[in-house]
Scaffold this motif. Sequence first.
Motif, short mmCIF file in Angstrom:
data_model
loop_
_atom_site.label_atom_id
_atom_site.label_comp_id
_atom_site.label_asym_id
_atom_site.label_seq_id
_atom_site.Cartn_x
_atom_site.Cartn_y
_atom_site.Cartn_z
N TYR A 1 0.82 -1.21 0.00
CA TYR A 1 0.00 0.00 0.00
C TYR A 1 0.86 1.26 0.00
O TYR A 1 0.64 2.19 -0.78
N LEU A 2 1.84 1.28 0.88
CA LEU A 2 2.68 2.48 1.00
C LEU A 2 3.59 2.67 -0.20
O LEU A 2 4.17 3.74 -0.37
N SER A 3 3.71 1.63 -1.04
CA SER A 3 4.48 1.75 -2.28
C SER A 3 3.58 2.15 -3.44
O SER A 3 4.01 2.14 -4.59
N GLY A 4 2.32 2.45 -3.16
CA GLY A 4 1.39 2.85 -4.21
C GLY A 4 0.73 1.69 -4.92
O GLY A 4 0.14 1.86 -5.99
N ARG A 5 0.81 0.48 -4.34
CA ARG A 5 0.24 -0.70 -5.00
C ARG A 5 -0.99 -1.18 -4.22
O ARG A 5 -1.05 -2.27 -3.70
N GLN A 6 -2.00 -0.30 -4.15
CA GLN A 6 -3.19 -0.60 -3.36
C GLN A 6 -3.92 -1.83 -3.89
O GLN A 6 -4.37 -2.68 -3.11
N ASN A 7 -4.04 -1.96 -5.22
CA ASN A 7 -4.74 -3.11 -5.78
C ASN A 7 -4.06 -4.42 -5.40
O ASN A 7 -4.71 -5.42 -5.09
N ASP A 8 -2.71 -4.42 -5.46
CA ASP A 8 -1.98 -5.63 -5.08
C ASP A 8 -2.19 -5.96 -3.61
O ASP A 8 -2.30 -7.14 -3.23
N ALA A 9 -2.24 -4.92 -2.77
CA ALA A 9 -2.47 -5.15 -1.34
C ALA A 9 -3.84 -5.75 -1.12
O ALA A 9 -4.01 -6.71 -0.35
#
Length: 987
Positions: A204-212
């Motif tokens: 999430y903090l890396s900008g990968r909300q969908n993956d999270a």
Amino acid sequence: MRFGVLGPLTVWNSGGGQVRIPELKVRALLTQLIVDAGRVVPADRLIDVLWGDALPANPAASLQTRASQLRKVLEAAEPGGRRLLVSRPPGYVLDVEPGAVDSGRFQLLVAQAGGTGDPRDRAALLGEALALWRGPALLDFADEEWTRSARTRLDEQRLTAHEALAEARLDLGEHTMLADELGDLVSRHPLRERLRSAHLRALYLSGRQNDALASYQDLRHRLATELGVDPGPEIAALHLSILNQDVAAAPVPPTPPPAPRPRTGLPLPLTGLIGRADAIEEVGALLAAGRLVTLTGPGGVGKTRLAVETARRSPSEACLVELASATRSDEVPELVATALGIRDDTTGGLTAKLTGALQAKSTLLVLDNCEHVAGPVADLTSALLRAAPDLRVLATSRRPLNVSGEVLWNVQPLAGADAVELFVARATAAAPGFALTAGNETAVAAICRRLDGIPLALELAATRVRSLGVHELSERLDDRFRLLKTGHGDAPARQRTLRAAIDWSWEPLADDEKRTLRRLAVHSGGFTLAAAEAVTGEDVLDVLPRLVDSSLVTFGEGRYHLLESVAAYCREKLEEADELARVQDAHRRHYTALAVEGDAHLRGPAQREWLRRLDAETANLRTALDHGGGVRLATSLAWYWVLRGRLGEGLRSLTSALAAEDDPTARIWRAAFTLRTGGIPDPADLAAVSPAPHAEAFLAHARVGVGDLTIDETRAARALATARATGDRWGTAAALNVLARQAVVHGDLAGLRDLGAQSMAIFTGLGDQWGRLNATFALGVHAEITGDYAEAARLHREGLRIAEDLDLPADVSDKLSLLGRIALLEGDHARADDLHLRARANAVRQGYAMGEEFADLGLALSYRRQGRFDEAEPLLHRWLEWNRGIDSEVAQALILAELGFIAELRGDAGEARGHHEQSLKCAVNAGDPRSMALAHEGLAGAHSLAGDLTAASRHLAEATALRESVGAPLPVAERGDVDRVIGRLGR
């Protein structure tokens, strides 16, 4: 000298050089001594390690010989080394400090890291600890049974250190690196929630909300299918924070509890207290803020252990008063006085003497097992608290004392990991050599789940591991009261068997409480107040709170629950009262009515609410089906099963219902479910005609591109006519949506657009999100065919958002694949592959064969365009055979065309021509102009490769005419195969 077992067995001398340890049994001896460094290992155990059942003539002498050999090796490595191996009754000890062994140093560094508040220091210490690992622990003897326990323990410590390091690095802002690095670790340990939490934060903090979010869904599915549990509250809260986009960058490390101090008047525990660190802290805080705290909870949940451990940490002098033996009200003050050492041989009332003794000092009085004398305890407690200002009382009771100022704290059963830890600890003590392994962890988790995480039940079960093993124990828990009838002889009588523990709570109940409680036992997975009234046939508004107060029923989030062991006990009571059949019938009627009501509400604005409501009642609905729910219940749940992607469950339930009663609607639903899960429907099911337009429309939807299209066009038209005649707007929209999908097969782009738009308009007016989701398919495909990829992607992303919002896993899979197709057309092969792989994984988890096929074919399309033919062909051949089995001509045409293009690119004109001719035949049979055009383009490629340019030109012209006939010229992104032919023609 230093020793290592975190990898291959290694010994280093003081200069850093490695020491060779010859002879296998000497290495085994040293390995066992290193594992227990600093502790005496009995000779019998060492003999067992070295020889097992194949004992030498004189085992003791043989062991001495091996020990002598080891001393010589150590002495040769470094002067004085022989003194490290010490003979000390009853065996031998490797006499070194913990830091001289890599496993010991690892533990020291991890402990040191846990004591520092600076994340940079913590990360450095944990990194240094993990760097000590040179491979799997005890690698030289990884297949030996005698290393299993130590390997399991060390591997667990290593994983815990990885988790702590990840959290420290999150504190330091290393989100992007962690997101990538933790992926492999999570894939190898997918059920570890702490590890998964760190990965979710990093993603999430890396900008990968969908993956999270996808990772959380993967965890939730795995926990449900493999362990039958939900994610823990911490990671569930993190998931909600990700959805709300308010995740803090750094997790807050838990504050370690203060070291326990012995208190006067308290028993010393014989075993460690597991899983209660947070509870001790919270109860201690309540005592510091108030003066009377009562620990409530069911029998065996560990109220006494928690109370004693909390009291041991209290700054006040603590005294335990055991009240289980009290039978008269006047015994309560007597037992308190005895515990405090107050004599009753002088004049004056005993209460006054207790007050006088407690007035002048700070005291914590622990009143244990108050439930059967709650009234006298309440009277005495109230009097003492009013008169002694520095007195605090910590009571344990299965029901509240109802004293002014009382604070209740419900002792919960142990959660998953803590329950497993307790069971394993007690089983290891009862059966030396037992350890948690990959081979038994599922059985252990099942035992802990079925025993509700109740410590008493787990400890009783652990005593049977030595004689039954965990697999047999797990299988026999249906007979738990006979199985768990032997406990520790020093335990109170009420805690020596599981039945005795529940008897202690049952006997004091009033008749109406017993009657209600036993009838509630037919529920599964909890129940609402309305369900309790319907099933028991009584007004339970007064009784239920009393059962909650007695800790026999729990309440939370609007639902009541019985622990599984309490429910099993009460079902016995229900049978004894000859009420079982009648109450089961009431249960079945209530949940059938609920399913019928829910079926209507699942098509409209209340869709989300009713999905969640039926989710909560899943276990009760399954129980009702098992108790003869019949076709009415099964068909009422069919749409719910579709939305939730539980097609296998639906198929089994419909088949079971049809075995007892024939029904055309159930047959149609079964045919559709069979198709969607990759099976071949019963012809009688396909021939059925139902008055229910929803079932008819869904079967037509499932059969798009399968078999004789005219039959399903008739079915869809019939569903549309019925829906319009009855004013069923939802049914009308659903039928229009099916007709739009059929228009794709015919290449009718105008019909595709118009029917899709009509369906979308009606679904939007109804507020039905699922309907909007499905309408995005027709409109998105139209945009894709006409080359408007941006609009197609927008529509499919909207559909994906709805699918994720409603938690519709099958639709999530389809939308991911559709987005993968758009990425492929835009030339982004890496993104296309990623989307298709995610779609396939989602479909496989749901048993959704059509979704798996759709994803695999997308991968094959991408692989072919990347020149990865060896990866594309197996996927194409697999699904070609499958589509032949279900008679899907459209899919066969596409797959054969792809195989033909691969053959052409490999330079085999004959094979390419053969595939494309078969493709054309299938496309003609299906009546699909676009598939026919694709086959002609393939034949043009095959002929141009063979040098027959005239035939190639003719087929290209045929393809162009077909595409123009349906208003769908070949988009630029799909011209690669045609441009290759044109290049050969020299145009």
